[in-house]
Design an enzyme around this catalytic site. Structure first.
Site, PDB file in Angstrom:
ATOM      1  N   TYR A  73       0.826  -1.212   0.000  1.00 28.95           N
ATOM      2  CA  TYR A  73       0.000   0.000   0.000  1.00 28.95           C
ATOM      3  C   TYR A  73       0.857   1.257   0.000  1.00 28.95           C
ATOM      4  CZ  TYR A  73      -4.508  -2.216   0.024  1.00 28.95           C
ATOM      5  OH  TYR A  73      -5.619  -2.923  -0.371  1.00 28.95           O
ATOM      6  N   ARG A  76       1.593   2.028  -3.519  1.00 28.95           N
ATOM      7  CA  ARG A  76       0.422   2.603  -4.208  1.00 28.95           C
ATOM      8  C   ARG A  76       0.167   4.044  -3.744  1.00 28.95           C
ATOM      9  NH1 ARG A  76      -4.609  -1.115  -3.724  1.00 28.95           N
ATOM     10  NH2 ARG A  76      -5.512   0.634  -4.856  1.00 28.95           N
ATOM     11  N   GLN A 107     -15.566   4.879  -6.704  1.00 28.98           N
ATOM     12  CA  GLN A 107     -14.992   3.643  -6.162  1.00 28.98           C
ATOM     13  C   GLN A 107     -13.495   3.838  -5.948  1.00 28.98           C
ATOM     14  OE1 GLN A 107     -16.810   0.130  -8.607  1.00 28.98           O
ATOM     15  NE2 GLN A 107     -17.090   2.005  -9.773  1.00 28.98           N
ATOM     16  N   ASN A 108     -12.975   4.981  -6.378  1.00 30.76           N
ATOM     17  CA  ASN A 108     -11.534   5.210  -6.291  1.00 30.76           C
ATOM     18  C   ASN A 108     -11.141   5.659  -4.887  1.00 30.76           C
ATOM     19  OD1 ASN A 108     -11.649   4.576  -8.933  1.00 30.76           O
ATOM     20  ND2 ASN A 108     -11.438   6.669  -9.692  1.00 30.76           N
ATOM     21  N   HIS A 125     -15.177   3.107  -1.383  1.00 28.87           N
ATOM     22  CA  HIS A 125     -14.154   2.118  -1.004  1.00 28.87           C
ATOM     23  C   HIS A 125     -13.056   2.705  -0.126  1.00 28.87           C
ATOM     24  CE1 HIS A 125     -15.439  -0.424  -4.764  1.00 28.87           C
ATOM     25  NE2 HIS A 125     -16.307  -0.485  -3.776  1.00 28.87           N
ATOM     26  N   CYS A 133      -6.726   2.158  12.787  1.00 28.64           N
ATOM     27  CA  CYS A 133      -6.291   1.043  13.636  1.00 28.64           C
ATOM     28  C   CYS A 133      -7.003  -0.232  13.161  1.00 28.64           C
ATOM     29  CB  CYS A 133      -6.641   1.355  15.085  1.00 28.64           C
ATOM     30  SG  CYS A 133      -6.508  -0.063  16.178  1.00 28.64           S
ATOM     31  N   GLY A 196     -15.542   5.206 -16.505  1.00 22.74           N
ATOM     32  CA  GLY A 196     -14.308   4.473 -16.199  1.00 22.74           C
ATOM     33  C   GLY A 196     -14.467   3.359 -15.187  1.00 22.74           C
ATOM     34  N   SER A 198     -15.695  -0.860 -14.774  1.00 24.59           N
ATOM     35  CA  SER A 198     -16.073  -2.088 -15.477  1.00 24.59           C
ATOM     36  C   SER A 198     -17.480  -2.537 -15.083  1.00 24.59           C
ATOM     37  CB  SER A 198     -15.053  -3.193 -15.179  1.00 24.59           C
ATOM     38  OG  SER A 198     -14.951  -3.386 -13.789  1.00 24.59           O
ATOM     39  N   GLU A 224     -14.233   0.857 -23.459  1.00 25.70           N
ATOM     40  CA  GLU A 224     -14.622  -0.555 -23.624  1.00 25.70           C
ATOM     41  C   GLU A 224     -16.097  -0.764 -23.295  1.00 25.70           C
ATOM     42  OE1 GLU A 224     -12.380  -2.811 -24.585  1.00 25.70           O
ATOM     43  OE2 GLU A 224     -10.659  -1.454 -24.438  1.00 25.70           O
TER      44      GLU A 224
HETATM   45  P1  OAD Z   1     -11.714  -1.809 -13.267  1.00 26.15           P
HETATM   46  O1  OAD Z   1     -10.239  -1.950 -13.385  1.00 26.15           O
HETATM   47  O2  OAD Z   1     -12.511  -3.038 -13.051  1.00 26.15           O
HETATM   48  O3  OAD Z   1     -12.295  -1.126 -14.595  1.00 26.15           O
HETATM   49  C1  OAD Z   1     -11.721   0.034 -15.136  1.00 26.15           C
HETATM   50  C2  OAD Z   1     -12.563   0.481 -16.306  1.00 26.15           C
HETATM   51  O4  OAD Z   1     -12.033   1.711 -16.798  1.00 26.15           O
HETATM   52  C3  OAD Z   1     -12.553  -0.489 -17.507  1.00 26.15           C
HETATM   53  O5  OAD Z   1     -13.885  -0.730 -17.925  1.00 26.15           O
HETATM   54  C4  OAD Z   1     -11.753   0.259 -18.579  1.00 26.15           C
HETATM   55  O6  OAD Z   1     -12.212  -0.022 -19.903  1.00 26.15           O
HETATM   56  C5  OAD Z   1     -12.034   1.703 -18.207  1.00 26.15           C
HETATM   57  N1  OAD Z   1     -11.011   2.673 -18.618  1.00 26.15           N
HETATM   58  C6  OAD Z   1      -9.675   2.500 -18.735  1.00 26.15           C
HETATM   59  N2  OAD Z   1      -9.067   3.646 -19.092  1.00 26.15           N
HETATM   60  C7  OAD Z   1     -10.045   4.588 -19.194  1.00 26.15           C
HETATM   61  C8  OAD Z   1     -10.067   5.993 -19.517  1.00 26.15           C
HETATM   62  N3  OAD Z   1      -8.952   6.669 -19.775  1.00 26.15           N
HETATM   63  N4  OAD Z   1     -11.254   6.608 -19.503  1.00 26.15           N
HETATM   64  C9  OAD Z   1     -12.399   5.945 -19.225  1.00 26.15           C
HETATM   65  N5  OAD Z   1     -12.447   4.644 -18.911  1.00 26.15           N
HETATM   66  C10 OAD Z   1     -11.292   3.962 -18.897  1.00 26.15           C
HETATM   67  O7  OAD Z   1     -11.981  -0.709 -12.142  1.00 26.15           O
HETATM   68  P2  OAD Z   1     -13.302  -0.450 -11.278  1.00 26.15           P
HETATM   69  O8  OAD Z   1     -14.526  -0.657 -12.094  1.00 26.15           O
HETATM   70  O9  OAD Z   1     -13.124   0.880 -10.632  1.00 26.15           O
HETATM   71  O10 OAD Z   1     -12.290  -2.349  -5.293  1.00 26.15           O
HETATM   72  O11 OAD Z   1     -13.193  -1.577 -10.186  1.00 26.15           O
HETATM   73  C11 OAD Z   1     -14.113  -1.588  -9.128  1.00 26.15           C
HETATM   74  C12 OAD Z   1     -13.454  -2.053  -7.869  1.00 26.15           C
HETATM   75  O12 OAD Z   1     -12.800  -3.308  -8.088  1.00 26.15           O
HETATM   76  C13 OAD Z   1     -12.333  -1.161  -7.363  1.00 26.15           C
HETATM   77  O13 OAD Z   1     -12.797  -0.054  -6.633  1.00 26.15           O
HETATM   78  C14 OAD Z   1     -11.541  -2.096  -6.510  1.00 26.15           C
HETATM   79  C15 OAD Z   1     -11.511  -3.309  -7.394  1.00 26.15           C
HETATM   80  O14 OAD Z   1     -11.331  -4.542  -6.755  1.00 26.15           O
HETATM   81  C16 OAD Z   1     -11.658  -2.355  -4.110  1.00 26.15           C
HETATM   82  O15 OAD Z   1     -10.459  -2.245  -4.008  1.00 26.15           O
HETATM   83  C17 OAD Z   1     -12.573  -2.521  -2.952  1.00 26.15           C
END
Ligand code: OAD
Length: 259
Positions: A73, A76, A107-108, A125, A133, A196, A198, A224
């Site tokens: 972490y 990151r 979710q970021n 998240h 803690c 952005g 999935s 996508e």
């Molecule tokens: P993902 O990595 O699952 O999806 C990212 C999405 O962003 C994909 O659909 C890509 O096509 C799209 N993408 C990539 N570059 C882009 C750009 N420049 N502009 C627009 N879209 C773009 O990420 P999340 O959907 O955020 O949870 O994932 C959800 C959660 O899963 C996260 O918050 C995390 C993870 O496990 C935890 O850590 C609790």
């Protein structure tokens, strides 16, 4: 500058956005990708293509090897601290001034929306720059973390406690206040953007569906296809920064014309 036609909101949706009283913006890792923060599920660069979540992002992983998890972490956090909000973040701040109310549900965990200047941001998240803690879950300040020579730093509250990142790990509950605010915002909005993400992780993936149920139009911004795409009124297949700048300038122009 010419705008790529395919990155534009349709005229009918632009009209709805111009009249919207409450706009919901749901963001995922793709929103931060152009700021240099990797997504999770990209096949080449995604975090979960390089690391196993069960070894790094669960309470069990932390109990088994707190040092490894903390260091991962830390790496990151360094990326997040070095990142700057891109033009799409600034476009969302401008959008706030153009519509009645704008709720950003993210979710970021990088805090880039707040750094850009968005006011109503709900973090589903958690936030990677905060620590808590691992036993009492009470927040631990950055100063305490930085002054500690230990990895992870000890908790200031509980003798056996350790500092851990204030993010939601697999198997953990989401912060109640943020979820309630997000559901409320989705149920109240009259325009929704999904940007952005999935659309695979719940409950975030359901928020645009609540907006649709309420009759709000849904626009997906993502290069996508996702499981949400079929339900969207328009899918704009571009990068978040370029599309958001285009959409906000369209809205500014529309508002100028109607003055
Ligand atoms: P993902 O990595 O699952 O999806 C990212 C999405 O962003 C994909 O659909 C890509 O096509 C799209 N993408 C990539 N570059 C882009 C750009 N420049 N502009 C627009 N879209 C773009 O990420 P999340 O959907 O955020 O949870 O994932 C959800 C959660 O899963 C996260 O918050 C995390 C993870 O496990 C935890 O850590 C609790």
């Amino acid at each position: 500058m010419t705008e790529a036609r395919e990155f534009r909101l349709s005229d009918a949706l632009l009209d709805r956005l111009a009249r919207a009283r409450s706009v919901l913006v749901l963001t995922g890792a793709g929103m931060s990708a152009e700021s240099g923060i990797p997504t999770f599920r990209d096949a080449q660069t995604g975090i979960w293509s390089k690391f196993r979540p069960e070894e790094l992002a669960t309470p069990e992983a932390f109990a088994a090897d707190p040092d490894r998890v903390w260091r991962w972490y830390e790496a990151r956090r360094k990326t997040v601290r070095e990142a700057q909000p891109h033009a799409g973040y600034l476009a969302l701040v401008e959008l706030e001034a153009l519509v009645g109310e704008l709720n950003v549900v993210t979710q970021n965990v990088d805090g880039l929306h707040q750094r850009a200047g968005s006011h109503r941001v709900w973090e589903l998240h958690g936030n990677i720059l905060r620590s808590k803690c691992h036993l009492s879950l009470r927040p631990i300040g950055r100063e305490w973390i930085e002054e500690s020579p230990q990895t992870p730093p000890p908790s200031p509250y509980v003798p056996e406690g350790l500092a851990r990142p204030d993010v939601v790990w697999f198997g953990e509950a989401l912060p109640t206040a943020a979820v309630e605010a997000a559901v409320e915002a989705a149920s109240r909005c009259d325009f929704c953007f999904s940007i952005g993400t999935s659309s695979l992780v719940q409950p975030a993936a359901s928020l645009p569906l609540y907006a649709l149920e309420r009759g709000a139009p849904l626009v997906e911004i993502n290069p996508e296809h996702t499981p949400l795409s079929a339900q969207a009124d328009q899918c704009i297949r571009g990068m978040a920064s370029e599309v958001l700048v285009t959409v906000v300038s369209q809205l500014q122009a529309a508002k100028r014309e109607n003055r």
